[in-house]
Design a protein around this motif. Structure first.
Motif, PDB file in Angstrom:
ATOM      1  N   TYR A  25       0.821  -1.230   0.000  1.00 56.07           N
ATOM      2  CA  TYR A  25       0.000   0.000   0.000  1.00 56.07           C
ATOM      3  C   TYR A  25       0.842   1.262   0.000  1.00 56.07           C
ATOM      4  CZ  TYR A  25      -4.255  -2.727   0.586  1.00 56.07           C
ATOM      5  OH  TYR A  25      -5.298  -3.594   0.373  1.00 56.07           O
ATOM      6  N   PRO A  26       1.667   1.513  -1.050  1.00 52.80           N
ATOM      7  CA  PRO A  26       1.663   0.741  -2.285  1.00 52.80           C
ATOM      8  C   PRO A  26       2.776  -0.311  -2.347  1.00 52.80           C
ATOM      9  CG  PRO A  26       2.821   2.786  -2.661  1.00 52.80           C
ATOM     10  CD  PRO A  26       2.367   2.807  -1.216  1.00 52.80           C
ATOM     11  N   LEU A  27       2.488  -1.376  -3.067  1.00 55.45           N
ATOM     12  CA  LEU A  27       3.511  -2.350  -3.431  1.00 55.45           C
ATOM     13  C   LEU A  27       4.294  -1.780  -4.606  1.00 55.45           C
ATOM     14  CD1 LEU A  27       4.767  -5.244  -3.397  1.00 55.45           C
ATOM     15  CD2 LEU A  27       2.903  -5.918  -4.932  1.00 55.45           C
ATOM     16  N   HIS A  28       5.611  -1.703  -4.442  1.00 55.35           N
ATOM     17  CA  HIS A  28       6.447  -1.152  -5.512  1.00 55.35           C
ATOM     18  C   HIS A  28       7.539  -2.159  -5.851  1.00 55.35           C
ATOM     19  CE1 HIS A  28       8.723   1.574  -8.003  1.00 55.35           C
ATOM     20  NE2 HIS A  28       9.788   1.409  -7.231  1.00 55.35           N
ATOM     21  N   VAL A  29       7.648  -2.496  -7.129  1.00 53.84           N
ATOM     22  CA  VAL A  29       8.639  -3.476  -7.569  1.00 53.84           C
ATOM     23  C   VAL A  29       9.500  -2.852  -8.662  1.00 53.84           C
ATOM     24  CG1 VAL A  29       9.004  -5.777  -8.527  1.00 53.84           C
ATOM     25  CG2 VAL A  29       7.050  -5.354  -7.017  1.00 53.84           C
ATOM     26  N   ASP A  30      10.746  -2.529  -8.300  1.00 51.98           N
ATOM     27  CA  ASP A  30      11.668  -1.961  -9.272  1.00 51.98           C
ATOM     28  C   ASP A  30      12.427  -3.082  -9.986  1.00 51.98           C
ATOM     29  OD1 ASP A  30      13.541  -2.870  -7.413  1.00 51.98           O
ATOM     30  OD2 ASP A  30      14.013  -0.868  -6.648  1.00 51.98           O
ATOM     31  N   ALA A  31      13.423  -2.717 -10.789  1.00 52.26           N
ATOM     32  CA  ALA A  31      14.144  -3.709 -11.594  1.00 52.26           C
ATOM     33  C   ALA A  31      14.858  -4.740 -10.727  1.00 52.26           C
ATOM     34  CB  ALA A  31      15.136  -3.002 -12.516  1.00 52.26           C
ATOM     35  N   ASP A  32      15.450  -4.294  -9.627  1.00 57.78           N
ATOM     36  CA  ASP A  32      16.165  -5.221  -8.750  1.00 57.78           C
ATOM     37  C   ASP A  32      15.203  -6.213  -8.093  1.00 57.78           C
ATOM     38  OD1 ASP A  32      18.587  -4.066  -9.329  1.00 57.78           O
ATOM     39  OD2 ASP A  32      18.598  -2.759  -7.568  1.00 57.78           O
ATOM     40  N   ARG A  33      14.060  -5.719  -7.682  1.00 55.96           N
ATOM     41  CA  ARG A  33      13.074  -6.606  -7.068  1.00 55.96           C
ATOM     42  C   ARG A  33      12.470  -7.561  -8.092  1.00 55.96           C
ATOM     43  NH1 ARG A  33       9.882  -2.518  -2.835  1.00 55.96           N
ATOM     44  NH2 ARG A  33      11.501  -2.598  -1.209  1.00 55.96           N
ATOM     45  N   LEU A  34      12.249  -7.065  -9.293  1.00 56.09           N
ATOM     46  CA  LEU A  34      11.768  -7.948 -10.358  1.00 56.09           C
ATOM     47  C   LEU A  34      12.759  -9.079 -10.583  1.00 56.09           C
ATOM     48  CD1 LEU A  34       9.877  -8.676 -12.729  1.00 56.09           C
ATOM     49  CD2 LEU A  34      11.202  -7.063 -14.128  1.00 56.09           C
ATOM     50  N   ALA A  35      14.040  -8.760 -10.562  1.00 60.11           N
ATOM     51  CA  ALA A  35      15.072  -9.784 -10.750  1.00 60.11           C
ATOM     52  C   ALA A  35      14.993 -10.845  -9.649  1.00 60.11           C
ATOM     53  CB  ALA A  35      16.454  -9.133 -10.771  1.00 60.11           C
ATOM     54  N   GLN A  36      14.648 -10.445  -8.434  1.00 61.86           N
ATOM     55  CA  GLN A  36      14.493 -11.413  -7.346  1.00 61.86           C
ATOM     56  C   GLN A  36      13.353 -12.391  -7.638  1.00 61.86           C
ATOM     57  OE1 GLN A  36      14.594 -10.022  -3.201  1.00 61.86           O
ATOM     58  NE2 GLN A  36      15.251  -8.024  -3.959  1.00 61.86           N
ATOM     59  N   VAL A  37      12.250 -11.869  -8.172  1.00 58.03           N
ATOM     60  CA  VAL A  37      11.110 -12.723  -8.490  1.00 58.03           C
ATOM     61  C   VAL A  37      11.459 -13.669  -9.637  1.00 58.03           C
ATOM     62  CG1 VAL A  37       8.679 -12.776  -9.166  1.00 58.03           C
ATOM     63  CG2 VAL A  37       9.514 -10.945  -7.680  1.00 58.03           C
ATOM     64  N   VAL A  38      12.153 -13.150 -10.640  1.00 57.48           N
ATOM     65  CA  VAL A  38      12.590 -13.993 -11.756  1.00 57.48           C
ATOM     66  C   VAL A  38      13.460 -15.138 -11.254  1.00 57.48           C
ATOM     67  CG1 VAL A  38      13.974 -14.072 -13.874  1.00 57.48           C
ATOM     68  CG2 VAL A  38      12.468 -12.119 -13.441  1.00 57.48           C
ATOM     69  N   GLU A  39      14.401 -14.821 -10.399  1.00 57.97           N
ATOM     70  CA  GLU A  39      15.307 -15.844  -9.883  1.00 57.97           C
ATOM     71  C   GLU A  39      14.559 -16.865  -9.032  1.00 57.97           C
ATOM     72  OE1 GLU A  39      18.441 -18.178  -9.466  1.00 57.97           O
ATOM     73  OE2 GLU A  39      18.264 -16.448 -10.822  1.00 57.97           O
ATOM     74  N   ALA A  40      13.571 -16.404  -8.266  1.00 60.58           N
ATOM     75  CA  ALA A  40      12.779 -17.322  -7.449  1.00 60.58           C
ATOM     76  C   ALA A  40      12.008 -18.307  -8.325  1.00 60.58           C
ATOM     77  CB  ALA A  40      11.820 -16.536  -6.561  1.00 60.58           C
ATOM     78  N   ILE A  41      11.475 -17.819  -9.433  1.00 58.75           N
ATOM     79  CA  ILE A  41      10.747 -18.702 -10.349  1.00 58.75           C
ATOM     80  C   ILE A  41      11.709 -19.679 -11.013  1.00 58.75           C
ATOM     81  CG2 ILE A  41       9.379 -18.782 -12.473  1.00 58.75           C
ATOM     82  CD1 ILE A  41       8.177 -16.086 -11.668  1.00 58.75           C
ATOM     83  N   ARG A  42      12.858 -19.186 -11.447  1.00 55.24           N
ATOM     84  CA  ARG A  42      13.858 -20.065 -12.066  1.00 55.24           C
ATOM     85  C   ARG A  42      14.306 -21.149 -11.087  1.00 55.24           C
ATOM     86  NH1 ARG A  42      17.144 -15.467 -14.399  1.00 55.24           N
ATOM     87  NH2 ARG A  42      16.451 -15.212 -16.549  1.00 55.24           N
ATOM     88  N   GLU A  43      14.540 -20.737  -9.858  1.00 55.51           N
ATOM     89  CA  GLU A  43      15.057 -21.664  -8.849  1.00 55.51           C
ATOM     90  C   GLU A  43      14.060 -22.776  -8.541  1.00 55.51           C
ATOM     91  OE1 GLU A  43      15.934 -21.353  -4.102  1.00 55.51           O
ATOM     92  OE2 GLU A  43      16.780 -19.777  -5.372  1.00 55.51           O
ATOM     93  N   PHE A  44      12.778 -22.419  -8.422  1.00 60.01           N
ATOM     94  CA  PHE A  44      11.775 -23.420  -8.080  1.00 60.01           C
ATOM     95  C   PHE A  44      11.327 -24.218  -9.306  1.00 60.01           C
ATOM     96  CE2 PHE A  44       7.428 -24.848  -7.049  1.00 60.01           C
ATOM     97  CZ  PHE A  44       7.711 -25.567  -5.887  1.00 60.01           C
ATOM     98  N   ALA A  45      11.366 -23.596 -10.482  1.00 57.72           N
ATOM     99  CA  ALA A  45      10.985 -24.242 -11.743  1.00 57.72           C
ATOM    100  C   ALA A  45       9.616 -24.927 -11.651  1.00 57.72           C
ATOM    101  CB  ALA A  45      12.058 -25.246 -12.171  1.00 57.72           C
ATOM    102  N   PRO A  46       8.557 -24.141 -11.458  1.00 59.39           N
ATOM    103  CA  PRO A  46       7.234 -24.739 -11.278  1.00 59.39           C
ATOM    104  C   PRO A  46       6.640 -25.275 -12.579  1.00 59.39           C
ATOM    105  CG  PRO A  46       7.044 -22.360 -11.412  1.00 59.39           C
ATOM    106  CD  PRO A  46       8.516 -22.669 -11.412  1.00 59.39           C
TER     107      PRO A  46
END
Length: 237
Positions: free
Chosen positions: A87-108
């Motif tokens: 409130y507000p949720l803010h996702v910059d480039a560095d935070r986006l990279a964290q989400v990308v890496e989390a998805i890659r790592e878990f490989a759902p």
């Protein structure tokens, strides 16, 4: 083959209300599930906690972390909080990279998140945009890339609080009849939002009714609704 299910929500309790049954069904059937919260919902979704005199943001975060871990445990899943703020949720480039890496790592095999529209919650559409983009970056559009990529996971949206206002049309019902007790236990763990427990218990019954009518399976008593985003590949109809 066991399934890998990743649920990414804007706040620490989103996964419980909207996909707790699907998570429990996955793990009970031998799959692996992980939950990621982009924030703890410490400012906008922890109303009960802010009734305590002298409450602080950091303490609310700790309580919400503990609640989410307890709820995820009841569903057989792992919880991870990224603490991006709400409130507000803010996702910059560095935070986006964290989400990308989390998805890659878990490989759902399956990835679940919010709808792209929610007129009553400013953080939910942000979470959708982040997850949709991170999924594409992690999968590399299903072709060879100059960076590490994973097999493209199927993308589903879980049901928002007011679906008719959020561009949500259910395309998939998950039968959660056999795991409703696990979902109920998980919902009970989210004490900072007690007011939602009754609503989502009733919603599971309503969607169970819809699932029975759609399938003809009279054994379905409880269900959760999801919207598939990407086409499904099949060898025949």
């Amino acid at each position: 083959m066991s399934r890998r299910l990743l649920v990414i929500g804007a706040h620490s309790a989103d996964f419980v209300w909207r996909s707790g049954g699907a998570i429990a069904a996955c793990t009970r059937n031998g799959g692996t599930a992980q939950v990621i919260a982009l924030s703890y919902g410490e400012r906008g979704e922890s109303g009960e906690l802010w009734k305590v005199e002298g409450q602080t943001v950091e303490n609310v975060k700790k309580v919400r972390q503990a609640e989410a871990e307890k709820a995820a445990g009841a569903l057989g899943a792992e919880f991870r909080g990224l603490d991006f703020g709400d409130y507000p949720l803010h996702v910059d480039a560095d935070r986006l990279a964290q989400v990308v890496e989390a998805i890659r790592e878990f490989a759902p095999d399956v990835l679940v998140t919010h709808t792209d529209t929610d007129p009553f919650n400013p953080d939910h559409p942000v979470a959708y945009e982040v997850v949709e983009r991170a999924r594409s970056l992690a999968a590399g559009a299903g072709v060879s890339s100059a960076f590490a990529s994973i097999q493209p996971p199927q993308l589903f949206l879980f049901e928002p609080h007011q679906p008719e206002l959020c561009n949500f049309t259910p395309t998939t019902f998950v039968n959660i009849t056999e795991v409703i007790e696990a979902k109920t236990e998980a919902m009970a763990a989210m004490e900072a939002q007690k007011y939602l427990q009754t609503y989502y218990a009733q919603r599971a019954e309503q969607r169970g009714n819809h699932a029975r009518r759609a399938s003809g399976d009279q054994s379905v008593r409880y269900a959760e609704a999801f919207q598939r985003v990407l086409p499904q590949l099949v060898n025949e109809l």
